[in-house]
Design a protein around this motif. Structure first.
Motif, PDB file in Angstrom:
ATOM      1  N   UNK A  27     -73.014  -3.737  68.480  1.00 15.90           N
ATOM      2  CA  UNK A  27     -73.197  -3.642  69.936  1.00 15.90           C
ATOM      3  C   UNK A  27     -74.685  -3.620  70.301  1.00 15.90           C
ATOM      4  N   UNK A  28     -75.468  -2.883  69.536  1.00 23.19           N
ATOM      5  CA  UNK A  28     -76.914  -2.803  69.819  1.00 23.19           C
ATOM      6  C   UNK A  28     -77.579  -4.144  69.551  1.00 23.19           C
ATOM      7  N   UNK A  29     -77.207  -4.774  68.445  1.00 27.36           N
ATOM      8  CA  UNK A  29     -77.800  -6.082  68.116  1.00 27.36           C
ATOM      9  C   UNK A  29     -77.418  -7.120  69.156  1.00 27.36           C
ATOM     10  N   UNK A  30     -76.159  -7.045  69.590  1.00 34.35           N
ATOM     11  CA  UNK A  30     -75.666  -7.971  70.610  1.00 34.35           C
ATOM     12  C   UNK A  30     -76.443  -7.790  71.914  1.00 34.35           C
TER      13      UNK A  30
ATOM     14  N   UNK B  47     -89.395  -5.352  70.863  1.00 33.09           N
ATOM     15  CA  UNK B  47     -88.427  -4.452  70.216  1.00 33.09           C
ATOM     16  C   UNK B  47     -89.039  -3.080  69.960  1.00 33.09           C
ATOM     17  N   UNK B  48     -90.264  -3.090  69.430  1.00 34.99           N
ATOM     18  CA  UNK B  48     -90.951  -1.836  69.143  1.00 34.99           C
ATOM     19  C   UNK B  48     -91.062  -1.002  70.417  1.00 34.99           C
TER      20      UNK B  48
ATOM     21  N   UNK C 103     -80.738   5.176  72.388  1.00 35.17           N
ATOM     22  CA  UNK C 103     -79.544   4.462  71.910  1.00 35.17           C
ATOM     23  C   UNK C 103     -79.929   3.390  70.891  1.00 35.17           C
ATOM     24  N   UNK C 104     -80.990   2.631  71.206  1.00 36.82           N
ATOM     25  CA  UNK C 104     -81.426   1.593  70.272  1.00 36.82           C
ATOM     26  C   UNK C 104     -82.035   2.209  69.019  1.00 36.82           C
TER      27      UNK C 104
END
Ligand SMILES: [Zn+2]
Length: 390
Positions: A30-33, A58-59, A67-68
Motif C-alpha cells: 500500500x505504501x509503495x503503491x 522520498x527522503x 506512515x511511510x
C-alpha cells in the motif's frame, strides 16, 4: 563443451507467510503503491520526474510522514526506481505507454528488495521490520541472491523470486539438426517423431472440472445486481485454481521438452510462427496458442544459451513444399488434409512432419525463407540419396 561465463537467472519459491506477515506485506505494498501513484500524479501535472528527483523527494516525505517511515526504505526506493525506468522506457520504446495509477482493486502486490533490504536466516526470508516468512525451498540457491521480488498471484499465493548467479548447465556435444513446426493438436511436430511435443491438454483433463466450476459460477449470484454470493466466489476461485494448475503442468512439460531438444541437436530450425490471440477464437484455441508461444520462447532461449545454431524460418509455403524434393504444390493443402503427398517425387508424410522437414532443409542451406532456397539446389533426401529437381 562450450564454456561461457556465469549467467544471471531467477529462482522462484513459494512463500508461506502467516497472517501477521501477510498483513505486513500488504501494508508495505500500500505504501509503495501510494508512492508510485504520487509519481504518476507528478508526471501528469507536467513534471518529468527522474529517479534522482524522486529519491530526494522520498527522503523528504519520509521525514514528515510516520506512515511511510514505518515501511521499508529499500522497497520504496525500488518502487520509484521501477517507476522512473518505465517512464524512461515509455519515451524510447515504441508502443509502451506512460506508467499509470495502480489501484488497489486491480493490481497485485509486488515488492522489490535489494541486498541490503533482506536476509535469509534459518530458512526464512527476513524482510525489514522483522517480517519473517517461511520459504518452500524446492531447490538449492546456486549463489547468494542479489535481490528478491516478493509478489502475490491472483490466487492469493505469495512467491519470492531471487536473482542469482550460476554456472551455466553443461551442454552435451551434439551433431545434426532438427526442424520444428507448430500446431494446435500437437504443439511441436519435429523432423524426428521422438522429439514431438504433444499438446497434452492438461486442460482436457482439467477442462471438465473447470467447466463444472464455471457452471456453478453461472448458477450463483455474480454480483451484477447486489454483492457476489459466497458460492460464486468459491466457484470462481476453484475455476482459477484449476486453470493455474493446468498451466503449470504445461510449463513443466515445455521445459523438459526444450531441454531434450537442445541437448540433442546442434542446429535447431524453428518455424517462426507467431500465434495471434484473436478475440474471436475459442478458449481452447487460445490455450493451444499460448502453449506454442511459450514452447517457442523456451526453445529459442535455451538453444541460444547453450550456444546452439538457432534458425527462425518464415512459415510461408512450409506446408505446401515437399521436404523430399522441394517441389511446391500448386494448391494449398485444405485445413482438413493431414497428409502431404508430393506429385513430383511421390514423397508422402504427415502434413506437419513434412513442414518440419522443410523448415530444417531451409535452415540447413543457410536460409530463413522457403523462397530463398534455389529450386535447383542439390537436396539430400532422408534416405541419403541426392535428389535433383529437374
Ligand atoms: Zn517431392
Amino acid at each position: 563443451m562450450p564454456c561461457m561465463g556465469e549467467e544471471v537467472v531467477r529462482y522462484t519459491f513459494r512463500l508461506r507467510p502467516g497472517a501477521l506477515a501477510e498483513r505486513a506485506l500488504v501494508a508495505e505494498w500500500d505504501r509503495c503503491r501510494f508512492l508510485w501513484n504520487e509519481a504518476v500524479h507528478q508526471q501528469k501535472s507536467g513534471a518529468r520526474p527522474t529517479f534522482g528527483m524522486l529519491s530526494t523527494l522520498l527522503t523528504e516525505v519520509r521525514s514528515r510522514n510516520t506512515w511511510l517511515r514505518e515501511g521499508s526504505q529499500v522497497a520504496q526506493q525500488q518502487t520509484l526506481r521501477t517507476y522512473a525506468q518505465s517512464l524512461a522506457q515509455s519515451f524510447t520504446v515504441k508502443g509502451r505507454g506512460r506508467p499509470t495509477f495502480k489501484a488497489r482493486k486491480n493490481t497485485l502486490p509486488t515488492l522489490e528488495f535489494t541486498r541490503r533490504g533482506f536476509r535469509i536466516r534459518d530458512g526464512r526470508l527476513v524482510l525489514p521490520r522483522g517480517v519473517r516468512i517461511p520459504v518452500v525451498w524446492s531447490r538449492e540457491l546456486p549463489s547468494e541472491p542479489s535481490s528478491v521480488r516478493v509478489s502475490r498471484d491472483s490466487l492469493g499465493h505469495w512467491y519470492a523470486s531471487f536473482v542469482v548467479r550460476r554456472d551455466p548447465e553443461p551442454v552435451p556435444e551434439a551433431v545434426g539438426g532438427i526442424g520444428v513446426d507448430w500446431g494446435v493438436s500437437t504443439t511441436a511436430t519435429t523432423t524426428d517423431e521422438s522429439f514431438d511435443l504433444p499438446f497434452r491438454g492438461h486442460r482436457k483433463r482439467c477442462a471438465a472440472e473447470v467447466a463444472k466450476a464455471q457452471r456453478t459460477m453461472a448458477r450463483r449470484h455474480s454480483g451484477k445486481r447486489g454483492p457476489q454470493s459466497k458460492g460464486y466466489q468459491r466457484a470462481k476461485r476453484q475455476a482459477a485454481r484449476l486453470q493455474k494448475k493446468a498451466a503449470r503442468q504445461t510449463e513443466h512439460d515445455i521445459r523438459v521438452w526444450a531441454k531434450l531438444v537442445v541437448d540433442n541437436h546442434e542446429l535447431i530450425a524453428v518455424e517462426d510462427f507467431t500465434p495471434k490471440f484473436l478475440a474471436k477464437s475459442t478458449m481452447a484455441r487460445k490455450v493451444a496458442d499460448a502453449a506454442i508461444g511459450a514452447a517457442k520462447r523456451e526453445l529459442i532461449e535455451r538453444g541460444v544459451r547453450a550456444g546452439r545454431r538457432v534458425v527462425l524460418v518464415r512459415p510461408a509455403y512450409t506446408s505446401m513444399t515437399c521436404s523430399g524434393c522441394f517441389a511446391r504444390a500448386k494448391q494449398r493443402l485444405g485445413l482438413g488434409e493431414r497428409v502431404f503427398r508430393c506429385e513430383v517425387c511421390g514423397f508422402t508424410a504427415g502434413r506437419d512432419r513434412n513442414a518440419a522437414g522443410v523448415v530444417l532443409a531451409v535452415a540447413e542451406r543457410g536460409h530463413t525463407r522457403v523462397d530463398d532456397v534455389s529450386q535447383s539446389d542439390h537436396l539430400p533426401r532422408r534416405d541419403g540419396r541426392v535428389a535433383v529437381r529437374a
